[in-house]
Design a protein around this motif. Structure first.
Motif, PDB file in Angstrom:
ATOM      1  N   PHE A 284       0.711  -1.142  -0.051  1.00 26.61           N
ATOM      2  CA  PHE A 284      -0.074  -0.004  -0.123  1.00 26.61           C
ATOM      3  C   PHE A 284       1.011   1.165  -0.188  1.00 26.61           C
ATOM      4  N   THR A 285       0.556   2.606  -0.969  1.00 24.23           N
ATOM      5  CA  THR A 285       0.818   3.851  -0.433  1.00 24.23           C
ATOM      6  C   THR A 285       0.189   5.017  -0.749  1.00 24.23           C
ATOM      7  N   GLY A 286       0.684   5.654  -0.068  1.00 26.90           N
ATOM      8  CA  GLY A 286      -0.471   7.617  -0.140  1.00 26.90           C
ATOM      9  C   GLY A 286      -1.595   7.326   0.365  1.00 26.90           C
ATOM     10  N   ASP A 287      -1.957   8.287   1.431  1.00 27.44           N
ATOM     11  CA  ASP A 287      -3.112   8.838   2.428  1.00 27.44           C
ATOM     12  C   ASP A 287      -4.279   7.529   1.769  1.00 27.44           C
ATOM     13  N   MET A 288      -5.136   7.271   1.534  1.00 22.20           N
ATOM     14  CA  MET A 288      -6.141   5.911   1.207  1.00 22.20           C
ATOM     15  C   MET A 288      -7.306   6.477   2.257  1.00 22.20           C
ATOM     16  N   GLY A 289      -7.630   7.429   2.898  1.00 24.25           N
ATOM     17  CA  GLY A 289      -8.474   8.423   4.057  1.00 24.25           C
ATOM     18  C   GLY A 289      -8.952   6.746   4.793  1.00 24.25           C
TER      19      GLY A 289
END
Length: 70
Positions: free
Chosen positions: A3-8
């Motif tokens: 996983f990568t980034g801000d996914m809420g």
């Protein structure tokens, strides 16, 4: 999978969903990675670039959630 980034939702929530589906979650993209879930699939983050180099599919969290539901 990675996983990568801000996914809420917190990453731990996504990782728990993946683990419940029997998927192994890694911290970084390697040649053994089979999927990258990215908050912005079009980004050229380090993980996304590496995934592209290795031919690893990159999907949005919504698409991954749908995969889990199916």
């Amino acid at each position: 999978m990675v996983f990568t980034g801000d996914m809420g939702e917190p990453r731990e929530v996504w990782e728990a969903r993946a683990a419940a589906a029997g998927l192994a979650v890694g911290a970084g993209v390697t040649r053994r990675t089979r999927l990258l879930v990215a908050a912005d699939p079009d980004s050229m983050s380090g993980k996304a670039r590496k995934a592209a180099d290795y031919g690893i599919p990159v999907v949005h969290p919504a698409a991954f959630a749908q995969m889990l539901a199916d």
